[in-house]
Design a protein around this motif. Structure first.
Motif, PDB file in Angstrom:
ATOM      1  N   SER A 101     -54.086 -45.965  38.665  1.00  0.00           N
ATOM      2  CA  SER A 101     -55.123 -45.084  38.120  1.00  0.00           C
ATOM      3  C   SER A 101     -54.930 -43.654  38.616  1.00  0.00           C
ATOM      4  N   GLU A 102     -55.497 -42.735  37.877  1.00  0.00           N
ATOM      5  CA  GLU A 102     -55.438 -41.325  38.271  1.00  0.00           C
ATOM      6  C   GLU A 102     -56.121 -41.119  39.625  1.00  0.00           C
ATOM      7  N   LYS A 103     -57.201 -41.865  39.892  1.00  0.00           N
ATOM      8  CA  LYS A 103     -57.882 -41.761  41.185  1.00  0.00           C
ATOM      9  C   LYS A 103     -56.942 -42.180  42.311  1.00  0.00           C
ATOM     10  N   ASP A 104     -56.184 -43.271  42.107  1.00  0.00           N
ATOM     11  CA  ASP A 104     -55.228 -43.723  43.125  1.00  0.00           C
ATOM     12  C   ASP A 104     -54.084 -42.729  43.278  1.00  0.00           C
ATOM     13  N   ARG A 105     -53.632 -42.173  42.190  1.00  0.00           N
ATOM     14  CA  ARG A 105     -52.520 -41.200  42.238  1.00  0.00           C
ATOM     15  C   ARG A 105     -52.871 -39.997  43.114  1.00  0.00           C
ATOM     16  N   ALA A 106     -54.151 -39.677  43.208  1.00  0.00           N
ATOM     17  CA  ALA A 106     -54.571 -38.534  44.029  1.00  0.00           C
ATOM     18  C   ALA A 106     -54.235 -38.750  45.512  1.00  0.00           C
ATOM     19  N   TYR A 107     -54.052 -39.991  45.940  1.00  0.00           N
ATOM     20  CA  TYR A 107     -53.775 -40.300  47.325  1.00  0.00           C
ATOM     21  C   TYR A 107     -52.289 -40.512  47.607  1.00  0.00           C
ATOM     22  N   ILE A 108     -51.480 -40.427  46.559  1.00  0.00           N
ATOM     23  CA  ILE A 108     -50.046 -40.652  46.722  1.00  0.00           C
ATOM     24  C   ILE A 108     -49.348 -39.310  46.878  1.00  0.00           C
TER      25      ILE A 108
END
Length: 110
Positions: A101-108
């Motif tokens: 998800s885009e939300k998860d991508r923010a932490y990568i």
């Protein structure tokens, strides 16, 4: 979709590490990395358990794994596991990168 297999080799008196070192020094690790469909083949030692070695083994799909398992080097790997009296625990994961998800991508961080 790729398949990643985490193999935890556990032994005594440093045998898991000796196994990984023999796999590397003998050239078998490089041969496996050069097999069609192999994406990753790396050993790691967990900080909390020096008697275990983690192998992260990743393939393009089940067909590539099946070819690897049918190869002559699997017999040699089995012999080395026996030589070092290793026990194994296995985890298997299917990649799902396109569904991050885009939300998860923010932490990568890349």
């Amino acid at each position: 979709m790729s398949i990643t297999v985490n193999l935890y080799y556990t032994g005594e008196k440093g045998n898991a590490r000796k196994f990984a070192e023999e796999m590397t020094k003998s050239g078998m690790v490089e041969m496996i990395r050069n097999e069609e469909g192999n994406l990753r083949y790396e050993y790691f030692i967990p900080l909390e358990d020096p008697e275990t070695v983690l192998l992260i083994d990743s393939w393009k799909g089940q067909e590539a794994i099946d070819r690897h398992h049918a190869s002559p080097m699997m017999e040699r790997i089995a012999e080395l596991r026996e030589k070092y009296d290793l026990h194994m625990r296995v985890e298997r994961y299917l990649s799902d990168e396109e569904r991050i998800s885009e939300k998860d991508r923010a932490y990568i961080r890349k």
